[in-house]
Design a protein around this motif. Structure first.
Motif, short mmCIF file in Angstrom:
data_model
loop_
_atom_site.label_atom_id
_atom_site.label_comp_id
_atom_site.label_asym_id
_atom_site.label_seq_id
_atom_site.Cartn_x
_atom_site.Cartn_y
_atom_site.Cartn_z
N GLY A 219 35.05 37.09 28.69
CA GLY A 219 34.22 36.00 28.19
C GLY A 219 33.99 36.18 26.71
N PRO A 220 33.10 35.38 26.14
CA PRO A 220 32.82 35.49 24.70
C PRO A 220 32.40 36.90 24.32
N GLN A 221 32.79 37.31 23.12
CA GLN A 221 32.54 38.67 22.64
C GLN A 221 31.85 38.63 21.28
N THR A 222 30.94 39.56 21.07
CA THR A 222 30.32 39.72 19.76
C THR A 222 31.28 40.49 18.85
N ALA A 223 31.01 40.51 17.58
CA ALA A 223 31.84 41.25 16.63
C ALA A 223 31.91 42.73 17.02
N ARG A 224 30.80 43.29 17.44
CA ARG A 224 30.77 44.70 17.85
C ARG A 224 31.68 44.93 19.06
N GLN A 225 31.63 44.01 20.04
CA GLN A 225 32.48 44.14 21.23
C GLN A 225 33.96 44.00 20.87
N VAL A 226 34.28 43.08 19.98
CA VAL A 226 35.67 42.91 19.54
C VAL A 226 36.13 44.19 18.83
N ARG A 227 35.30 44.72 17.97
CA ARG A 227 35.64 45.95 17.22
C ARG A 227 35.97 47.09 18.17
N GLU A 228 35.23 47.20 19.27
CA GLU A 228 35.47 48.26 20.26
C GLU A 228 36.82 48.08 20.97
N ARG A 229 37.31 46.85 21.05
CA ARG A 229 38.56 46.56 21.75
C ARG A 229 39.78 46.74 20.84
#
Length: 144
Positions: free
Chosen positions: A34-44
């Motif tokens: 689902g939608p991701q925050t910048a922090r979540q994207v960075r972790e991926r």
């Protein structure tokens, strides 16, 4: 100081290829549930990118219309505006349209397909021959 534009074979500038970060961010979002925050994207993402770098890429992709976003706390959560297949097909079509020899490009593309992809392409093309073609941009063609 190292020259970032060195023409020597094998020389690296430490910089990524144009669009590499955007592609990585899009891939991370396509792979998310689902939608991701910048922090979540960075972790991926691989490597150790700065949070601000990821935020900048997300903002640029949003400005280009490639992402949608909604409020999530004090920031935003991002998601692709289109599915991955549509995005990839649009990129392929754009590259084909900007080439000077369409036949050569298509010939090279088809010649480098795996046997499995070639069979799939044949099936898809055969299906298009059998199904009536409707052009959504043609006002004379009426929809359902």
């Amino acid at each position: 100081m190292q020259d970032r534009k060195s023409d020597e074979p094998g020389a690296t500038s430490g910089r990524r290829a144009r669009g590499e970060l955007e592609s990585g961010v899009l891939a991370a979002l396509y792979g998310a549930d689902g939608p991701q925050t910048a922090r979540q994207v960075r972790e991926r993402l691989p490597g150790d990118l700065a949070y601000t770098t990821v935020l900048t890429i997300l903002s640029r992709l949003y400005d280009k219309g490639m992402l949608v976003r909604h409020r999530a706390g004090r920031g935003y959560a991002y998601a692709p505006a289109r599915d991955e297949a549509t995005h990839t097909a649009d990129r392929m079509r754009s590259l084909l349209e900007h080439g000077t020899d369409r036949e050569a490009v298509l010939t090279r593309f088809v010649s480098e397909l795996s046997a499995q992809d070639e069979q799939l392409l044949h099936r898809l093309l055969a299906g298009h021959d059998e199904a009536p073609h409707t052009d959504r941009t043609d006002p004379a063609v009426e929809g359902p």
